[in-house]
Design a protein around this motif. Sequence first.
Motif, PDB file in Angstrom:
ATOM      1  N   THR A   1      53.475  44.748  35.009  1.00 37.19           N
ATOM      2  CA  THR A   1      52.396  43.818  35.310  1.00 37.19           C
ATOM      3  C   THR A   1      51.912  44.032  36.735  1.00 37.19           C
ATOM      4  O   THR A   1      52.707  44.145  37.665  1.00 37.19           O
ATOM      5  N   SER A   2      50.600  44.066  36.904  1.00 38.73           N
ATOM      6  CA  SER A   2      50.001  44.228  38.222  1.00 38.73           C
ATOM      7  C   SER A   2      49.615  42.854  38.760  1.00 38.73           C
ATOM      8  O   SER A   2      49.015  42.051  38.045  1.00 38.73           O
ATOM      9  N   TYR A   3      49.967  42.589  40.024  1.00 39.60           N
ATOM     10  CA  TYR A   3      49.724  41.271  40.609  1.00 39.60           C
ATOM     11  C   TYR A   3      48.766  41.349  41.796  1.00 39.60           C
ATOM     12  O   TYR A   3      48.688  42.367  42.493  1.00 39.60           O
ATOM     13  N   SER A   4      48.062  40.241  41.991  1.00 37.49           N
ATOM     14  CA  SER A   4      47.276  40.039  43.199  1.00 37.49           C
ATOM     15  C   SER A   4      47.938  38.923  43.994  1.00 37.49           C
ATOM     16  O   SER A   4      48.481  37.991  43.413  1.00 37.49           O
ATOM     17  N   GLU A   5      47.911  39.030  45.310  1.00 34.29           N
ATOM     18  CA  GLU A   5      48.529  38.018  46.162  1.00 34.29           C
ATOM     19  C   GLU A   5      47.526  37.537  47.202  1.00 34.29           C
ATOM     20  O   GLU A   5      46.881  38.348  47.870  1.00 34.29           O
ATOM     21  N   VAL A   6      47.408  36.222  47.303  1.00 32.30           N
ATOM     22  CA  VAL A   6      46.495  35.614  48.268  1.00 32.30           C
ATOM     23  C   VAL A   6      47.328  34.867  49.304  1.00 32.30           C
ATOM     24  O   VAL A   6      48.125  33.993  48.963  1.00 32.30           O
ATOM     25  N   THR A   7      47.140  35.210  50.574  1.00 27.27           N
ATOM     26  CA  THR A   7      47.811  34.521  51.679  1.00 27.27           C
ATOM     27  C   THR A   7      46.754  33.800  52.504  1.00 27.27           C
ATOM     28  O   THR A   7      45.820  34.431  53.003  1.00 27.27           O
ATOM     29  N   VAL A   8      46.899  32.490  52.617  1.00 30.40           N
ATOM     30  CA  VAL A   8      45.919  31.682  53.340  1.00 30.40           C
ATOM     31  C   VAL A   8      46.411  31.456  54.769  1.00 30.40           C
ATOM     32  O   VAL A   8      47.470  30.850  54.964  1.00 30.40           O
ATOM     33  N   PRO A   9      45.681  31.925  55.766  1.00 31.24           N
ATOM     34  CA  PRO A   9      46.114  31.733  57.165  1.00 31.24           C
ATOM     35  C   PRO A   9      46.185  30.252  57.524  1.00 31.24           C
ATOM     36  O   PRO A   9      45.499  29.417  56.928  1.00 31.24           O
ATOM     37  N   LEU A  10      47.013  29.929  58.508  1.00 30.97           N
ATOM     38  CA  LEU A  10      47.094  28.567  59.001  1.00 30.97           C
ATOM     39  C   LEU A  10      45.727  28.143  59.538  1.00 30.97           C
ATOM     40  O   LEU A  10      45.021  28.931  60.163  1.00 30.97           O
ATOM     41  N   GLY A  11      45.369  26.900  59.264  1.00 24.18           N
ATOM     42  CA  GLY A  11      44.088  26.391  59.720  1.00 24.18           C
ATOM     43  C   GLY A  11      42.935  26.692  58.782  1.00 24.18           C
ATOM     44  O   GLY A  11      41.785  26.358  59.068  1.00 24.18           O
ATOM     45  N   GLN A  12      43.214  27.336  57.625  1.00 24.82           N
ATOM     46  CA  GLN A  12      42.153  27.679  56.685  1.00 24.82           C
ATOM     47  C   GLN A  12      42.509  27.213  55.274  1.00 24.82           C
ATOM     48  O   GLN A  12      43.637  26.810  55.000  1.00 24.82           O
ATOM     49  N   MET A  13      41.530  27.292  54.383  1.00 25.96           N
ATOM     50  CA  MET A  13      41.719  26.992  52.969  1.00 25.96           C
ATOM     51  C   MET A  13      41.071  28.106  52.161  1.00 25.96           C
ATOM     52  O   MET A  13      40.301  28.899  52.688  1.00 25.96           O
ATOM     53  N   SER A  14      41.414  28.164  50.879  1.00 18.58           N
ATOM     54  CA  SER A  14      40.837  29.199  50.024  1.00 18.58           C
ATOM     55  C   SER A  14      40.681  28.679  48.601  1.00 18.58           C
ATOM     56  O   SER A  14      41.436  27.790  48.174  1.00 18.58           O
TER      57      SER A  14
END
Length: 345
Positions: free
Chosen positions: A123-136
């Motif tokens: 399975t291929s995955y995508s990863e989202v990391t949200v920096p401090l002080g931000q939203m996504s």
Amino acid sequence: MHSLASMVKMNKVNNNDTYWDRLVERVFQGDGSQKQTNEQPETQEEKDYQWARQTNEHLMQVFSWDRFDKKEAKFRLNYRLSRKDSLLQRFNRQVWMKAAVILLALITGALLHAILPGKKQETSYSEVTVPLGQMSQIQLPDGSVVWLNSGSVFKYPTSFDQKKREVFIDGEAFMEVAHNPKKPFVVNAPSFAVEVLGTSFNVDAYATDSYSSVTLVEGKVLLHANQEKQSQILVPGQRASIRNGKIDKLTEVDTEFYTSWKDEKIVFRQESLEEIARKMERWYNVEIQFKDESLKKLEFSGTFLKNKPVSQVLKSLSIMNDQIDFVTENRINQKNIIYIVKKNN
């Protein structure tokens, strides 16, 4: 391999590789041409063939060769072995020796050819990391929408499999899950998992925090805590707290309080200054330190807009309680430090 063969010899089971390869090949090809008639005595080879065919059917049920998954196969096998009425448990020792031969042939013979084409792809995955002080905000392959709060890490497959939709969260997320009763949606957090069919809910599960929570807005979810294998069904308006991998308590709440962050609002309801400081560190990417430990226990209630500067929020808090004041230390290429101090009246 040698130990299996030795066990077969000790139990006087025919371990002739050619003999069993021929039977396995017949099973693989679905060949019933040598089946005996009712008027003819059944030969030992025909008995072995019929047994091999039936054993293969049972193995197919246990391991699902069409979509082979080692973890799922292990789970299914353990489940079947734990059942008192399991057919596999009723095999006698000689049958298990024959099964060893069949498995040996399956690994080295014709059935291996049948398994490999259907082997599950990585399975291929995508990863989202949200920096401090931000939203996504992201949309998943099934149409589900996920809002991610500051400092969150979210992992999801580029395409969901045929049985379930599984994602992973370390942080806080609000999810609107696309309804699909045939494919449950599973959210894995550091100390628990949430299973849903289609619903809206909030997950607060930072691995660095001592507790986590799940707040249900719409639909119904099933919460699985990692410790003691606890499970709890949530209905709209309920919030479950998880501490150290165990479900701590279930309460009726105003869900807007726990989901307002996605609308860029900061809402406090009788919350300690220590907890407020922890959240503000993530929201504004700052470091907050207390000069007086007693100030951590002070409680506040209020609503603020997240797009307002941190200095404005802090000023509002100091107006609400004249015991506290704030001193900011600006640093270059590092987080600013905010000291919470006791005000000299």
